[in-house]
Design a protein around this motif. Structure first.
Motif, PDB file in Angstrom:
ATOM      1  N   TRP A 220       0.825  -1.208   0.000  1.00  0.00           N
ATOM      2  CA  TRP A 220       0.000   0.000   0.000  1.00  0.00           C
ATOM      3  C   TRP A 220       0.863   1.262   0.000  1.00  0.00           C
ATOM      4  CZ3 TRP A 220       0.016   3.824   3.667  1.00  0.00           C
ATOM      5  CH2 TRP A 220       0.596   3.528   4.903  1.00  0.00           C
ATOM      6  N   ASN A 221       2.060   1.207   0.638  1.00  0.00           N
ATOM      7  CA  ASN A 221       2.977   2.343   0.575  1.00  0.00           C
ATOM      8  C   ASN A 221       3.446   2.568  -0.859  1.00  0.00           C
ATOM      9  OD1 ASN A 221       4.242   0.937   3.519  1.00  0.00           O
ATOM     10  ND2 ASN A 221       3.271   2.941   3.497  1.00  0.00           N
ATOM     11  N   ILE A 222       3.797   1.460  -1.528  1.00  0.00           N
ATOM     12  CA  ILE A 222       4.246   1.540  -2.915  1.00  0.00           C
ATOM     13  C   ILE A 222       3.134   2.114  -3.794  1.00  0.00           C
ATOM     14  CG2 ILE A 222       5.095   0.235  -4.897  1.00  0.00           C
ATOM     15  CD1 ILE A 222       7.110   0.160  -2.691  1.00  0.00           C
ATOM     16  N   ASP A 223       1.909   1.634  -3.571  1.00  0.00           N
ATOM     17  CA  ASP A 223       0.750   2.131  -4.311  1.00  0.00           C
ATOM     18  C   ASP A 223       0.615   3.641  -4.126  1.00  0.00           C
ATOM     19  OD1 ASP A 223      -2.108   2.956  -4.682  1.00  0.00           O
ATOM     20  OD2 ASP A 223      -2.331   0.852  -5.254  1.00  0.00           O
ATOM     21  N   HIS A 224       0.723   4.098  -2.886  1.00  0.00           N
ATOM     22  CA  HIS A 224       0.611   5.531  -2.582  1.00  0.00           C
ATOM     23  C   HIS A 224       1.647   6.341  -3.354  1.00  0.00           C
ATOM     24  CE1 HIS A 224       0.583   9.274  -0.290  1.00  0.00           C
ATOM     25  NE2 HIS A 224       1.864   9.091  -0.026  1.00  0.00           N
ATOM     26  N   MET A 225       2.891   5.846  -3.377  1.00  0.00           N
ATOM     27  CA  MET A 225       3.960   6.614  -4.024  1.00  0.00           C
ATOM     28  C   MET A 225       3.851   6.575  -5.544  1.00  0.00           C
ATOM     29  SD  MET A 225       7.196   6.078  -1.434  1.00  0.00           S
ATOM     30  CE  MET A 225       7.013   4.336  -1.093  1.00  0.00           C
ATOM     31  N   PHE A 226       3.446   5.440  -6.101  1.00  0.00           N
ATOM     32  CA  PHE A 226       3.240   5.388  -7.550  1.00  0.00           C
ATOM     33  C   PHE A 226       2.055   6.264  -7.966  1.00  0.00           C
ATOM     34  CE2 PHE A 226       6.308   2.016  -7.925  1.00  0.00           C
ATOM     35  CZ  PHE A 226       6.744   2.129  -9.234  1.00  0.00           C
ATOM     36  N   THR A 227       1.037   6.336  -7.129  1.00  0.00           N
ATOM     37  CA  THR A 227      -0.077   7.242  -7.395  1.00  0.00           C
ATOM     38  C   THR A 227       0.416   8.685  -7.436  1.00  0.00           C
ATOM     39  OG1 THR A 227      -1.671   5.756  -6.326  1.00  0.00           O
ATOM     40  CG2 THR A 227      -2.316   8.070  -6.544  1.00  0.00           C
ATOM     41  N   HIS A 228       1.285   9.028  -6.487  1.00  0.00           N
ATOM     42  CA  HIS A 228       1.851  10.378  -6.423  1.00  0.00           C
ATOM     43  C   HIS A 228       2.646  10.697  -7.693  1.00  0.00           C
ATOM     44  CE1 HIS A 228       4.019  13.496  -3.625  1.00  0.00           C
ATOM     45  NE2 HIS A 228       3.345  14.064  -4.598  1.00  0.00           N
ATOM     46  N   LEU A 229       3.511   9.761  -8.113  1.00  0.00           N
ATOM     47  CA  LEU A 229       4.296   9.968  -9.330  1.00  0.00           C
ATOM     48  C   LEU A 229       3.400  10.064 -10.562  1.00  0.00           C
ATOM     49  CD1 LEU A 229       7.390   7.589  -8.859  1.00  0.00           C
ATOM     50  CD2 LEU A 229       7.343  10.085  -8.726  1.00  0.00           C
TER      51      LEU A 229
END
Length: 317
Positions: A220-229
């Motif tokens: 979910w952290n990875i998802d959050h950061m890829f969403t940001h990018l």
């Protein structure tokens, strides 16, 4: 502003040691690294604040930046190595003299939290810097032959590194999207790349080969950061994408408020595959024992169809 390359590292050169992020736990880690560098034939100068501690930082922001600036100002210093990463590099960016760095091009190497400094250097100086290991790990217990090979290929030879090969034939490189792409290398640790957004040091991915790595982050952290990018347009602008091994990036504890089944790979496919950008996952470019050093800002070629990345330009002169 044209591309700036540092002089290659040669035996007898002087390496300056700085600690831009977290403090060391054991001084012996630094002493062992210094002994190794001296055994390899280099002279070593240690920043005056390297052994400082300011809570979870290796000294105040100003002290850490003062060491960094002093090493670039010192005409006797040929390369600047960090002790390790951790946390805090972004806090000292406001104190870095980028004009000084540009006027005194030197090898600068580190990874993880050091991503913040690499991106700032790229933004303000166009100096090629190196995403690679910290010197606190330069000892027989931690420095594998693969790490050492790619370190010296990157900073001590004027020929391009060439292929960033698998460190172990048992490892698997996964093709997320086939195709090929050319562009300059940029990227680093996913958390720190995201942290650059909206700042004067924001990453530029347009037409570039974007490489990303992460450690200890749940899906979910990875998802959050890829969403940001993605929302910032940074994934869409890249010519190609390379994801490192991403060590220990699974769920830490299965006690969810609602059922979660996404894996790291699921997230990579969901965000990257629809972009129709060549992309692979699994190269040793992050928090792994077999870390390959990458020169940032040089030309590279991604052959995603055959799951290969080539560094086609030397990072040193």
């Amino acid at each position: 502003m044209g591309k700036v390359k540092p002089k290659r590292l040669e035996k007898g050169d002087t390496i300056g040691i700085v600690a831009p992020a977290s403090p060391h736990y054991n001084r012996s880690d630094i002493f062992r690294g210094i002994e190794t560098l001296e055994e390899w034939g280099y002279k070593v100068i240690v920043g005056k604040n390297v052994h400082n501690k300011h809570e979870y930082l290796a000294g105040t922001d100003k002290e850490r930046a003062d060491d960094f600036n002093a090493m670039f100002a010192n005409e006797d210093v040929d390369a600047v190595f960090v002790t390790h990463g951790g946390y805090g590099s972004a806090r000292m960016l406001r104190y870095i003299d980028f004009d000084l760095v540009r006027q005194n091009p030197k090898i600068f190497i580190g990874y993880s939290d050091i991503t913040s400094i690499h991106l700032a250097i790229q933004k303000y100086t166009n100096l090629v810097s190196f995403h690679g290991p910290g010197m606190a790990g330069f000892n027989p217990e931690e420095l594998s032959e693969y790490r050492r090979e790619y370190l010296f290929k990157a900073i001590a030879q004027q020929e391009p590194i060439g292929e960033i090969r698998k460190a172990n034939d048992k490892k698997w490189i996964n093709m997320i999207r086939k195709g090929d792409a050319e562009g300059q290398l940029t990227g680093g640790n996913l958390t720190l790349v995201c942290g650059s957004l909206g700042t004067p040091y924001e990453i530029d991915t347009k037409g570039k080969i974007l490489f990303l790595e992460e450690v200890w982050a749940e899906p979910w952290n990875i998802d959050h950061m890829f969403t940001h990018l993605y929302n910032a347009g940074k994934l869409q602008e890249a010519a190609g994408i390379v994801i490192g091994e991403c060590t220990d990036c699974g769920p830490k504890k299965h006690d969810p408020g609602f059922h979660v089944t996404f894996s790291l790979e699921d997230i990579l496919y969901e965000f990257i595959e629809p972009l129709e950008i060549p992309a692979i996952h699994g190269l040793p470019i992050g928090h792994t024992k077999e870390l390959a050093t990458l020169p940032m800002g040089v030309d590279a070629y991604l052959d995603a169809t055959n799951k290969k990345l080539f560094v086609t330009e030397s990072g040193v002169r």
